[in-house]
Design a protein around this motif. Structure first.
Motif, PDB file in Angstrom:
ATOM      1  N   UNK A  39       0.823  -1.213   0.000  1.00  0.00           N
ATOM      2  CA  UNK A  39       0.000   0.000   0.000  1.00  0.00           C
ATOM      3  C   UNK A  39       0.856   1.262   0.000  1.00  0.00           C
ATOM      4  N   UNK A  40       2.001   1.237   0.662  1.00  0.00           N
ATOM      5  CA  UNK A  40       2.891   2.399   0.743  1.00  0.00           C
ATOM      6  C   UNK A  40       3.830   2.499  -0.454  1.00  0.00           C
ATOM      7  N   UNK A  41       3.772   1.532  -1.376  1.00  0.00           N
ATOM      8  CA  UNK A  41       4.638   1.558  -2.551  1.00  0.00           C
ATOM      9  C   UNK A  41       6.089   1.257  -2.224  1.00  0.00           C
ATOM     10  N   UNK A  42       6.318   0.587  -1.108  1.00  0.00           N
ATOM     11  CA  UNK A  42       7.670   0.208  -0.695  1.00  0.00           C
ATOM     12  C   UNK A  42       7.946  -1.209  -1.168  1.00  0.00           C
ATOM     13  N   UNK A  43       9.079  -1.789  -0.733  1.00  0.00           N
ATOM     14  CA  UNK A  43       9.415  -3.118  -1.239  1.00  0.00           C
ATOM     15  C   UNK A  43       9.946  -4.031  -0.148  1.00  0.00           C
ATOM     16  N   UNK A  44       9.814  -5.319  -0.423  1.00  0.00           N
ATOM     17  CA  UNK A  44      10.420  -6.378   0.369  1.00  0.00           C
ATOM     18  C   UNK A  44      11.750  -6.710  -0.283  1.00  0.00           C
ATOM     19  N   UNK A  45      12.806  -6.837   0.521  1.00  0.00           N
ATOM     20  CA  UNK A  45      14.138  -7.161   0.012  1.00  0.00           C
ATOM     21  C   UNK A  45      14.575  -8.454   0.687  1.00  0.00           C
ATOM     22  N   UNK A  46      14.907  -9.467  -0.107  1.00  0.00           N
ATOM     23  CA  UNK A  46      15.221 -10.803   0.392  1.00  0.00           C
ATOM     24  C   UNK A  46      16.703 -11.123   0.226  1.00  0.00           C
TER      25      UNK A  46
END
Length: 187
Positions: A39-46
């Motif tokens: 929703x915030x336009x952020x990302x998951x980084x793995x």
């Protein structure tokens, strides 16, 4: 007959770890975090090493494709070798996070032992930046990576294949929770 007993005991390792109600809270927390991140336009980084790197890549693809959450992983060979050559392997994920993480992103770190220096240093970096850290670990309950996590998935086992497979089950469960169902078209 002895092999059947061995298999019964082996599969009990999975059921006693993967499917306990105590895992529900972190599963729901991670789902909520993934939805907020989207929703915030952020990302998951793995990130992870070895088989954990494969789980990281799988998570990145499924969260992006099925869950519509922006995601990336640090498994690109050129990135790993360049950063390792210049800064050392222990700093590879922290340096990559420095390069790619934006405020509000989430770092998802996977390490069976919870002691992988590159994962621990990445978590320390993320915490110093105010990023949320999600960990997937096993072995020792008080491992250093888990100690740095905001949401922790921990399995009480030193059996690498069991820990890695359970991590994959939990990761895929959260993706399906984000989608809202277990069966859906992937096209």
């Amino acid at each position: 007959m002895m092999m059947n007993t061995w298999l019964d005991d082996y599969f009990k390792l999975y059921t006693s770890a993967a499917f306990q109600p105590s895992i529900y809270a972190p599963l729901i927390e991670f789902r909520d975090l993934a939805l907020e991140t989207r929703e915030r336009g952020k990302k998951l980084i793995f990130a992870g090493n070895g088989a954990s790197a494969s789980i990281a890549s799988h998570g990145r693809v499924d969260f992006s494709k099925q869950g519509k959450v922006r995601a990336l992983d640090f498994n690109e060979a050129n990135l790993i070798t360049a950063l390792s050559n210049d800064y050392g392997y222990a700093d590879v994920f922290a340096r990559a996070a420095e390069m790619f993480a934006d405020d509000g992103d989430v770092l998802v770190l996977i390490s069976v032992s919870g002691t992988s220096p590159n994962c621990v240093k990445a978590a320390e970096y993320a915490k110093s930046r105010g990023l949320t850290v999600v960990t997937f670990t096993g072995k020792s309950f008080d491992n250093p990576l888990k100690a740095l996590g905001d949401i922790n998935f921990w399995i009480d086992s030193s059996a690498y294949n069991v820990v890695e497979c359970v991590h994959m089950i939990w990761m895929c469960t959260v993706v399906d929770m984000v989608v809202g169902k277990a069966e859906y078209s992937v096209t």
